[in-house]
Design a protein around this motif. Structure first.
Motif, PDB file in Angstrom:
ATOM      1  N   HIS A 101       0.832  -1.209   0.000  1.00  0.00           N
ATOM      2  CA  HIS A 101       0.000   0.000   0.000  1.00  0.00           C
ATOM      3  C   HIS A 101       0.868   1.261   0.000  1.00  0.00           C
ATOM      4  CE1 HIS A 101      -3.864  -2.111   1.640  1.00  0.00           C
ATOM      5  NE2 HIS A 101      -3.555  -2.441   0.401  1.00  0.00           N
ATOM      6  N   GLY A 102       2.013   1.204   0.667  1.00  0.00           N
ATOM      7  CA  GLY A 102       2.920   2.342   0.624  1.00  0.00           C
ATOM      8  C   GLY A 102       3.448   2.581  -0.778  1.00  0.00           C
ATOM      9  N   LEU A 103       3.783   1.508  -1.479  1.00  0.00           N
ATOM     10  CA  LEU A 103       4.232   1.630  -2.868  1.00  0.00           C
ATOM     11  C   LEU A 103       3.137   2.218  -3.745  1.00  0.00           C
ATOM     12  CD1 LEU A 103       6.153  -1.751  -3.250  1.00  0.00           C
ATOM     13  CD2 LEU A 103       7.159   0.542  -3.430  1.00  0.00           C
ATOM     14  N   ARG A 104       1.891   1.864  -3.472  1.00  0.00           N
ATOM     15  CA  ARG A 104       0.763   2.370  -4.253  1.00  0.00           C
ATOM     16  C   ARG A 104       0.380   3.791  -3.872  1.00  0.00           C
ATOM     17  NH1 ARG A 104      -4.172  -1.343  -3.417  1.00  0.00           N
ATOM     18  NH2 ARG A 104      -5.085   0.384  -4.579  1.00  0.00           N
ATOM     19  N   GLY A 105       0.889   4.279  -2.729  1.00  0.00           N
ATOM     20  CA  GLY A 105       0.550   5.630  -2.299  1.00  0.00           C
ATOM     21  C   GLY A 105      -0.731   5.733  -1.505  1.00  0.00           C
ATOM     22  N   VAL A 106      -1.165   4.640  -0.874  1.00  0.00           N
ATOM     23  CA  VAL A 106      -2.370   4.664  -0.041  1.00  0.00           C
ATOM     24  C   VAL A 106      -2.093   5.498   1.202  1.00  0.00           C
ATOM     25  CG1 VAL A 106      -3.957   3.262   1.338  1.00  0.00           C
ATOM     26  CG2 VAL A 106      -3.154   2.434  -0.890  1.00  0.00           C
ATOM     27  N   GLU A 107      -3.005   6.406   1.550  1.00  0.00           N
ATOM     28  CA  GLU A 107      -2.805   7.309   2.682  1.00  0.00           C
ATOM     29  C   GLU A 107      -4.017   7.284   3.614  1.00  0.00           C
ATOM     30  OE1 GLU A 107      -2.226  11.108   0.879  1.00  0.00           O
ATOM     31  OE2 GLU A 107      -0.271  10.587  -0.016  1.00  0.00           O
ATOM     32  N   GLY A 108      -3.850   7.917   4.777  1.00  0.00           N
ATOM     33  CA  GLY A 108      -4.958   8.063   5.722  1.00  0.00           C
ATOM     34  C   GLY A 108      -5.317   6.767   6.424  1.00  0.00           C
ATOM     35  N   LYS A 109      -6.550   6.684   6.873  1.00  0.00           N
ATOM     36  CA  LYS A 109      -7.040   5.512   7.597  1.00  0.00           C
ATOM     37  C   LYS A 109      -7.461   4.454   6.590  1.00  0.00           C
ATOM     38  CE  LYS A 109     -10.508   4.030  10.982  1.00  0.00           C
ATOM     39  NZ  LYS A 109     -11.720   4.437  11.748  1.00  0.00           N
ATOM     40  N   SER A 110      -6.591   3.508   6.336  1.00  0.00           N
ATOM     41  CA  SER A 110      -6.874   2.455   5.363  1.00  0.00           C
ATOM     42  C   SER A 110      -7.117   1.105   6.023  1.00  0.00           C
ATOM     43  CB  SER A 110      -5.733   2.347   4.354  1.00  0.00           C
ATOM     44  OG  SER A 110      -4.481   2.260   5.019  1.00  0.00           O
ATOM     45  N   LEU A 111      -6.817   0.997   7.311  1.00  0.00           N
ATOM     46  CA  LEU A 111      -7.100  -0.211   8.088  1.00  0.00           C
ATOM     47  C   LEU A 111      -7.756   0.220   9.384  1.00  0.00           C
ATOM     48  CD1 LEU A 111      -6.813  -3.259   8.743  1.00  0.00           C
ATOM     49  CD2 LEU A 111      -4.554  -2.735   9.686  1.00  0.00           C
ATOM     50  N   ASP A 112      -8.955  -0.284   9.644  1.00  0.00           N
ATOM     51  CA  ASP A 112      -9.676   0.082  10.862  1.00  0.00           C
ATOM     52  C   ASP A 112      -9.076  -0.669  12.046  1.00  0.00           C
ATOM     53  OD1 ASP A 112     -11.531   0.331  12.999  1.00  0.00           O
ATOM     54  OD2 ASP A 112     -13.151   0.683  11.575  1.00  0.00           O
ATOM     55  N   PRO A 113      -8.508   0.039  13.026  1.00  0.00           N
ATOM     56  CA  PRO A 113      -7.901  -0.654  14.178  1.00  0.00           C
ATOM     57  C   PRO A 113      -8.896  -1.487  14.976  1.00  0.00           C
ATOM     58  CG  PRO A 113      -7.149   1.621  14.063  1.00  0.00           C
ATOM     59  CD  PRO A 113      -8.273   1.493  13.091  1.00  0.00           C
ATOM     60  N   ALA A 114     -10.171  -1.105  14.973  1.00  0.00           N
ATOM     61  CA  ALA A 114     -11.167  -1.825  15.771  1.00  0.00           C
ATOM     62  C   ALA A 114     -11.576  -3.142  15.120  1.00  0.00           C
ATOM     63  CB  ALA A 114     -12.392  -0.941  16.000  1.00  0.00           C
ATOM     64  N   THR A 115     -11.811  -3.110  13.800  1.00  0.00           N
ATOM     65  CA  THR A 115     -12.316  -4.295  13.103  1.00  0.00           C
ATOM     66  C   THR A 115     -11.235  -5.051  12.336  1.00  0.00           C
ATOM     67  OG1 THR A 115     -12.839  -3.046  11.086  1.00  0.00           O
ATOM     68  CG2 THR A 115     -14.524  -3.114  12.824  1.00  0.00           C
TER      69      THR A 115
END
Length: 290
Positions: free
Chosen positions: A269-283
């Motif tokens: 995801h870092g290589l793709r440039g994904v930013e922000g909240k991309s994985l919900d810590p709760a779920t």
């Protein structure tokens, strides 16, 4: 001349902990001119409590519409503080760090007497792209990176480089912020503040749910920073660091397959440039923005 400090505290679903942190701020021997509380859309009664103290004295409460993480909360809190008045410093903190009465006074004295633009109580240097943790001393020392939790930064620095970047959500926002400062020629100081009690409620333990999702954000955000500030030494350091974590997870973790998968997905995801909240810590469910 009294220096004006804007304290910015980020909170999420820890009402009683937040109240204790605020009591620590109220007991400071030198009081902040303003306290900005950024709430990441809490659901435990925090927002209702903040509504009762908002605009009382020097307190300003920001009720954010969604959880944008520590980096996002800091960014919104600092940017809001910039609209209020001309401050000399910003004091950044998490809601689970409790500071003794003299902490702000010590920070102010040190930053005014030493040649540095931000002071924190935990930090590290980078050598060949690999993090080398430093032991804080009672006398100020220079560092490559300090943790922003509890750090005091000059407002002139914020005016030049901005606030921590909310694209990181959680993890590595300190690293990028200090790299941004050093790129502009600002100096970073590390000072021992033994009176600070950090509960580390967001990431305690070794192989916990918290370190599982943090591992994803660490590998993703570290890659985003590598792309932004690329050097061959940083690339080597990234490979060494992520390999170390992947091997530890594969060999030692009871949930090794999920843990390795999350860290590898963070790299991708870092290589793709994904930013922000991309994985919900709760779920632990992915919610990609791009």
């Amino acid at each position: 001349m009294t220096k004006l400090v804007c304290a910015v505290i980020v909170t999420y679903n820890r009402l009683e902990v937040l109240k204790q942190a605020l009591r620590c701020i109220e007991r400071q021997t030198i009081q902040p001119a303003c306290v900005v509380i950024a709430d990441n859309n809490s659901t435990d009664g925090t927002r209702e409590y903040l509504a009762t103290i908002n605009a009382k004295g020097n307190i300003h409460c920001l009720l954010l519409e969604k959880n944008i993480g520590y980096a996002g909360g800091l960014a919104h809190g600092i940017n809001y503080g910039l609209t209020l008045k001309q401050f000399d410093y910003f004091w950044m903190m998490d809601d689970d760090s409790f500071h003794a009465d003299n902490t702000l006074a010590d920070l102010l004295q040190s930053i005014q007497q030493n040649d540095c633009d931000i002071i924190g109580s935990a930090g590290f240097n980078m050598k060949y792209g690999v993090k080398q943790k430093l032991t804080a001393r009672t006398t100020l020392q220079h560092a490559d990176v300090v943790l922003v939790d509890g750090a005091l930064v000059k407002a002139a620095v914020v005016a030049k480089v901005g606030a921590p970047d909310e694209k990181f959500f959680m993890m590595c926002e300190d690293y990028e912020y200090c790299k941004r400062m050093r790129k502009e020629g600002f100096k970073i100081g590390l000072l021992q503040i033994p009176s600070t009690n950090r509960l580390y409620m967001g990431g305690g333990g070794t192989f916990t749910k918290a370190t599982l999702w943090r591992g994803y954000y660490h590998s993703r955000n570290h890659m985003l920073i590598l792309k932004q500030y690329f050097s061959f030494s940083s690339l080597i350091g990234y490979c060494i660091t992520q390999t170390k974590f992947l091997l530890a997870a594969a060999v030692l973790a009871p949930d090794r397959f999920q843990r390795v998968r999350f860290r590898l997905k963070g790299i991708w995801h870092g290589l793709r440039g994904v930013e922000g909240k991309s994985l919900d810590p709760a779920t632990l469910q992915f919610q990609l923005n791009k």
